[in-house]
Write an enzyme that holds these catalytic residues in place. Structure first.
Site, short mmCIF file in Angstrom:
data_model
loop_
_atom_site.label_atom_id
_atom_site.label_comp_id
_atom_site.label_asym_id
_atom_site.label_seq_id
_atom_site.Cartn_x
_atom_site.Cartn_y
_atom_site.Cartn_z
N SER A 1 0.99 -0.77 -0.21
CA SER A 1 0.35 -0.05 -0.02
C SER A 1 0.90 1.01 0.09
CB SER A 1 -0.90 -0.04 1.34
OG SER A 1 -0.55 -0.72 3.07
N LYS B 1 4.53 -11.61 2.75
CA LYS B 1 3.47 -11.79 2.89
C LYS B 1 2.65 -11.91 1.45
CE LYS B 1 -0.21 -8.15 3.61
NZ LYS B 1 -0.32 -8.55 2.36
N GLU C 1 -8.65 -10.16 3.67
CA GLU C 1 -9.49 -8.31 3.99
C GLU C 1 -10.39 -8.49 2.86
OE1 GLU C 1 -6.43 -6.05 1.56
OE2 GLU C 1 -7.36 -5.02 1.30
#
Ligand code: KIV
Length: 265
Positions: A46, A113, A181
């Site tokens: 992000s 990740k 998510e």
């Protein structure tokens, strides 16, 4: 706070004690977060949006991720557990996954990740063989925004069974952690209860083992409309940014965040 490791997170899950995670991209915030009791810090891709001003996570490179991971690792006084994102297309082939994960681990990550599903099974196995634990990010995986046709809730209807079955298979293959998510809260609960690895939710309901937010979002710094699951913790802080981080830790542990208005059905 003692150093947080995967064993700590597994123990917290076993005891039913929730844990916190925030995204972080530099040394100063890493220091303040770990002092505030944030157990896990995510160097999220992000950063493409909130640091670099890109319109998605796709342009982020392994070099970018290594730079920010090293900065966070230097700022972390040693207690928070550091998760680093493998960026877009850096793990599509197993040999790339191994060499790129090595770069992030050597920059200071404790785990990497990867976004995806059961197709990551062999990658998870090979990473673990090489000494690299893998966190699998499932549900709304932002690197696949062009496949989804937007940032949309995942795992509704029949897709719930597929997501659950894939999570169980990845758990059996040795995934050490999950990020889930934007899925219905009931599915977040079902997956969290069905896998042995801890599950960190974002828009996945209150029953996940941990909760993560993008730091800028929880400090009320948005360039657009915030997602449903976002809560501004700076608003209720009596100690500035450090107070917002502490309020997040307390709310996650007390189970007051996420509240029903932050969840999807
Ligand atoms: O990149 C990121 O910040 C993330 C979170 C949204 C979980 O993956």
């Amino acid at each position: 706070m003692k150093s947080v490791t995967l064993s700590t997170l597994r123990e917290l899950k076993a005891r039913g004690e929730k844990f916190s995670c925030l995204t972080c991209y530099d040394a100063t915030f890493a220091h303040v977060m770990s002092q505030a009791g944030i157990e896990t810090i995510l160097i999220g891709d992000s950063l493409g949006m909130v640091v670099q001003g890109q319109s998605s996570t796709l342009p982020v490179s392994v070099t970018d991720m290594a730079y920010h991971t090293a900065a966070v690792a230097r700022g972390n006084p040693g207690n928070a557990f550091i998760i680093a994102d493998m960026p877009f297309m850096s793990y599509a082939r197993i040999e790339d996954a191994l060499s790129n994960a090595k770069v992030l681990m050597q920059a200071g990550a404790h785990i990497v990740k990867l976004e995806g599903g059961v197709w990551l099974r062999d990658t998870v196995v090979q990473l673990a063989r090489g000494g690299i634990p893998a966190c699998v990010h499932m549900g709304l995986t932002p690197q696949s925004v062009n496949v989804f046709g937007g940032y949309k809730v995942q795992g509704r209807g029949d897709a719930a069974d597929t997501l659950l079955a894939e999570a169980i298979e990845l758990d059996k293959a040795g995934a050490a952690l999950f990020v889930l998510e934007c899925v219905p809260a009931a599915l977040g609960k079902h997956i969290s209860e069905s896998v042995t690895a801890p599950v960190i939710g974002i828009g996945a309901g209150p029953h996940c083992d941990g909760q993560v937010l993008v730091m800028h979002d929880m400090l009320g710094l948005h360039t657009g409309k915030p997602a449903r699951f976002v809560k501004n913790f700076l608003d209720e802080s009596d100690d500035g940014i450090a107070g917002a981080f502490k309020a997040f830790v307390s709310a996650v542990k007390a189970g007051s965040y996420p509240a029903p208005e932050h969840c999807f059905e």
